[in-house]
Scaffold this motif. Sequence first.
Motif, PDB file in Angstrom:
ATOM      1  N   LYS A  61       0.828  -1.205   0.000  1.00  0.00           N
ATOM      2  CA  LYS A  61       0.000   0.000   0.000  1.00  0.00           C
ATOM      3  C   LYS A  61       0.865   1.258   0.000  1.00  0.00           C
ATOM      4  O   LYS A  61       0.549   2.233  -0.670  1.00  0.00           O
ATOM      5  CB  LYS A  61      -0.935   0.002   1.204  1.00  0.00           C
ATOM      6  N   LEU A  62       1.958   1.242   0.747  1.00  0.00           N
ATOM      7  CA  LEU A  62       2.846   2.405   0.789  1.00  0.00           C
ATOM      8  C   LEU A  62       3.535   2.641  -0.548  1.00  0.00           C
ATOM      9  O   LEU A  62       3.843   3.775  -0.896  1.00  0.00           O
ATOM     10  CB  LEU A  62       3.899   2.229   1.887  1.00  0.00           C
ATOM     11  N   ALA A  63       3.776   1.587  -1.294  1.00  0.00           N
ATOM     12  CA  ALA A  63       4.436   1.735  -2.583  1.00  0.00           C
ATOM     13  C   ALA A  63       3.600   2.554  -3.552  1.00  0.00           C
ATOM     14  O   ALA A  63       4.138   3.192  -4.457  1.00  0.00           O
ATOM     15  CB  ALA A  63       4.731   0.362  -3.180  1.00  0.00           C
ATOM     16  N   SER A  64       2.287   2.570  -3.368  1.00  0.00           N
ATOM     17  CA  SER A  64       1.418   3.307  -4.281  1.00  0.00           C
ATOM     18  C   SER A  64       1.208   4.759  -3.859  1.00  0.00           C
ATOM     19  O   SER A  64       0.576   5.522  -4.567  1.00  0.00           O
ATOM     20  CB  SER A  64       0.065   2.604  -4.385  1.00  0.00           C
ATOM     21  N   VAL A  65       1.762   5.166  -2.717  1.00  0.00           N
ATOM     22  CA  VAL A  65       1.593   6.528  -2.226  1.00  0.00           C
ATOM     23  C   VAL A  65       2.724   7.391  -2.753  1.00  0.00           C
ATOM     24  O   VAL A  65       3.893   7.029  -2.643  1.00  0.00           O
ATOM     25  CB  VAL A  65       1.595   6.549  -0.677  1.00  0.00           C
ATOM     26  N   SER A  66       2.371   8.543  -3.323  1.00  0.00           N
ATOM     27  CA  SER A  66       3.424   9.432  -3.813  1.00  0.00           C
ATOM     28  C   SER A  66       4.023  10.187  -2.640  1.00  0.00           C
ATOM     29  O   SER A  66       3.369  10.452  -1.641  1.00  0.00           O
ATOM     30  CB  SER A  66       2.856  10.408  -4.837  1.00  0.00           C
ATOM     31  N   SER A  67       5.278  10.539  -2.788  1.00  0.00           N
ATOM     32  CA  SER A  67       5.957  11.268  -1.723  1.00  0.00           C
ATOM     33  C   SER A  67       6.205  12.700  -2.173  1.00  0.00           C
ATOM     34  O   SER A  67       6.104  13.028  -3.337  1.00  0.00           O
ATOM     35  CB  SER A  67       7.279  10.584  -1.370  1.00  0.00           C
ATOM     36  N   GLY A  68       6.554  13.539  -1.247  1.00  0.00           N
ATOM     37  CA  GLY A  68       6.788  14.947  -1.556  1.00  0.00           C
ATOM     38  C   GLY A  68       7.902  15.150  -2.551  1.00  0.00           C
ATOM     39  O   GLY A  68       7.831  16.010  -3.410  1.00  0.00           O
ATOM     40  N   GLY A  69       8.956  14.355  -2.464  1.00  0.00           N
ATOM     41  CA  GLY A  69      10.073  14.488  -3.389  1.00  0.00           C
ATOM     42  C   GLY A  69       9.666  14.203  -4.809  1.00  0.00           C
ATOM     43  O   GLY A  69      10.090  14.883  -5.749  1.00  0.00           O
ATOM     44  N   ALA A  70       8.826  13.222  -4.995  1.00  0.00           N
ATOM     45  CA  ALA A  70       8.355  12.888  -6.336  1.00  0.00           C
ATOM     46  C   ALA A  70       7.481  14.004  -6.879  1.00  0.00           C
ATOM     47  O   ALA A  70       7.528  14.317  -8.067  1.00  0.00           O
ATOM     48  CB  ALA A  70       7.597  11.568  -6.323  1.00  0.00           C
ATOM     49  N   ALA A  71       6.699  14.625  -6.024  1.00  0.00           N
ATOM     50  CA  ALA A  71       5.834  15.713  -6.462  1.00  0.00           C
ATOM     51  C   ALA A  71       6.667  16.912  -6.894  1.00  0.00           C
ATOM     52  O   ALA A  71       6.366  17.564  -7.889  1.00  0.00           O
ATOM     53  CB  ALA A  71       4.866  16.103  -5.350  1.00  0.00           C
ATOM     54  N   VAL A  72       7.723  17.209  -6.165  1.00  0.00           N
ATOM     55  CA  VAL A  72       8.598  18.322  -6.521  1.00  0.00           C
ATOM     56  C   VAL A  72       9.289  18.029  -7.849  1.00  0.00           C
ATOM     57  O   VAL A  72       9.360  18.893  -8.721  1.00  0.00           O
ATOM     58  CB  VAL A  72       9.637  18.576  -5.408  1.00  0.00           C
ATOM     59  N   ALA A  73       9.787  16.813  -8.013  1.00  0.00           N
ATOM     60  CA  ALA A  73      10.449  16.446  -9.263  1.00  0.00           C
ATOM     61  C   ALA A  73       9.462  16.489 -10.420  1.00  0.00           C
ATOM     62  O   ALA A  73       9.803  16.940 -11.516  1.00  0.00           O
ATOM     63  CB  ALA A  73      11.065  15.055  -9.148  1.00  0.00           C
ATOM     64  N   GLY A  74       8.239  16.038 -10.189  1.00  0.00           N
ATOM     65  CA  GLY A  74       7.218  16.066 -11.233  1.00  0.00           C
ATOM     66  C   GLY A  74       6.864  17.484 -11.626  1.00  0.00           C
ATOM     67  O   GLY A  74       6.667  17.785 -12.803  1.00  0.00           O
ATOM     68  N   ALA A  75       6.782  18.379 -10.671  1.00  0.00           N
ATOM     69  CA  ALA A  75       6.479  19.777 -10.971  1.00  0.00           C
ATOM     70  C   ALA A  75       7.601  20.418 -11.770  1.00  0.00           C
ATOM     71  O   ALA A  75       7.358  21.189 -12.695  1.00  0.00           O
ATOM     72  CB  ALA A  75       6.239  20.543  -9.676  1.00  0.00           C
ATOM     73  N   ALA A  76       8.845  20.087 -11.431  1.00  0.00           N
ATOM     74  CA  ALA A  76       9.982  20.630 -12.179  1.00  0.00           C
ATOM     75  C   ALA A  76       9.976  20.119 -13.610  1.00  0.00           C
ATOM     76  O   ALA A  76      10.249  20.867 -14.548  1.00  0.00           O
ATOM     77  CB  ALA A  76      11.294  20.263 -11.491  1.00  0.00           C
ATOM     78  N   ALA A  77       9.645  18.855 -13.793  1.00  0.00           N
ATOM     79  CA  ALA A  77       9.590  18.288 -15.137  1.00  0.00           C
ATOM     80  C   ALA A  77       8.459  18.921 -15.931  1.00  0.00           C
ATOM     81  O   ALA A  77       8.607  19.209 -17.121  1.00  0.00           O
ATOM     82  CB  ALA A  77       9.401  16.776 -15.066  1.00  0.00           C
ATOM     83  N   ALA A  78       7.334  19.164 -15.290  1.00  0.00           N
ATOM     84  CA  ALA A  78       6.199  19.781 -15.976  1.00  0.00           C
ATOM     85  C   ALA A  78       6.529  21.203 -16.390  1.00  0.00           C
ATOM     86  O   ALA A  78       6.063  21.680 -17.417  1.00  0.00           O
ATOM     87  CB  ALA A  78       4.974  19.764 -15.074  1.00  0.00           C
ATOM     88  N   ALA A  79       7.334  21.866 -15.625  1.00  0.00           N
ATOM     89  CA  ALA A  79       7.715  23.239 -15.946  1.00  0.00           C
ATOM     90  C   ALA A  79       8.853  23.290 -16.947  1.00  0.00           C
ATOM     91  O   ALA A  79       9.270  24.360 -17.367  1.00  0.00           O
ATOM     92  CB  ALA A  79       8.107  23.973 -14.671  1.00  0.00           C
ATOM     93  N   GLY A  80       9.380  22.150 -17.316  1.00  0.00           N
ATOM     94  CA  GLY A  80      10.466  22.118 -18.286  1.00  0.00           C
ATOM     95  C   GLY A  80      11.832  22.361 -17.667  1.00  0.00           C
ATOM     96  O   GLY A  80      12.810  22.529 -18.389  1.00  0.00           O
ATOM     97  N   GLY A  81      11.909  22.395 -16.367  1.00  0.00           N
ATOM     98  CA  GLY A  81      13.180  22.685 -15.717  1.00  0.00           C
ATOM     99  C   GLY A  81      13.876  21.458 -15.176  1.00  0.00           C
ATOM    100  O   GLY A  81      14.787  21.577 -14.376  1.00  0.00           O
ATOM    101  N   ALA A  82      13.478  20.289 -15.580  1.00  0.00           N
ATOM    102  CA  ALA A  82      14.065  19.066 -15.042  1.00  0.00           C
ATOM    103  C   ALA A  82      15.535  18.951 -15.406  1.00  0.00           C
ATOM    104  O   ALA A  82      16.357  18.570 -14.578  1.00  0.00           O
ATOM    105  CB  ALA A  82      13.298  17.842 -15.532  1.00  0.00           C
ATOM    106  N   ASP A  83      15.867  19.286 -16.660  1.00  0.00           N
ATOM    107  CA  ASP A  83      17.267  19.193 -17.073  1.00  0.00           C
ATOM    108  C   ASP A  83      18.140  20.177 -16.304  1.00  0.00           C
ATOM    109  O   ASP A  83      19.233  19.843 -15.868  1.00  0.00           O
ATOM    110  CB  ASP A  83      17.393  19.456 -18.577  1.00  0.00           C
ATOM    111  N   ALA A  84      17.632  21.372 -16.119  1.00  0.00           N
ATOM    112  CA  ALA A  84      18.394  22.378 -15.380  1.00  0.00           C
ATOM    113  C   ALA A  84      18.565  21.965 -13.924  1.00  0.00           C
ATOM    114  O   ALA A  84      19.640  22.134 -13.348  1.00  0.00           O
ATOM    115  CB  ALA A  84      17.694  23.730 -15.469  1.00  0.00           C
ATOM    116  N   ALA A  85      17.525  21.405 -13.339  1.00  0.00           N
ATOM    117  CA  ALA A  85      17.603  20.967 -11.950  1.00  0.00           C
ATOM    118  C   ALA A  85      18.596  19.826 -11.799  1.00  0.00           C
ATOM    119  O   ALA A  85      19.355  19.773 -10.834  1.00  0.00           O
ATOM    120  CB  ALA A  85      16.232  20.547 -11.444  1.00  0.00           C
TER     121      ALA A  85
END
Length: 108
Positions: A61-85
């Motif tokens: 059950k815990l494996a299916s829960v997203s964590s804060g770090g993943a959300a931050v990384a996902g937001a950076a990728a959505a903004a196009g800044g993943a490569d820069a980060a």
Amino acid sequence: MNFLAAYLLLVAGGNTAPTAADIKKLLGTVGVEGEESRLTALLAGLEGKSLDEVIIEGSSKLASVSSGGAAVAGAAAAAGGADAAAEEEAKEEEKEESDDDMGFGLFD
């Protein structure tokens, strides 16, 4: 959470099937009280299951829960800044690993 922690402590101590009275007694030694309904619900959920089964079920059950770090990384990728980060992180790691600024190596 207190009830679950007490249950796990009792199992680790050798009590393979802690009762509500056992859990209350353990928590009472440290002055912790809780709602009777939560304790009853916990024991009903654990009834007939081994601790190993419960841990495996909880881990899946815990494996299916997203964590804060993943959300931050996902937001950076959505903004196009993943490569820069990623480049910034690599530079920071390289800088931390470098001992040029200290003037000597750890094993010199």
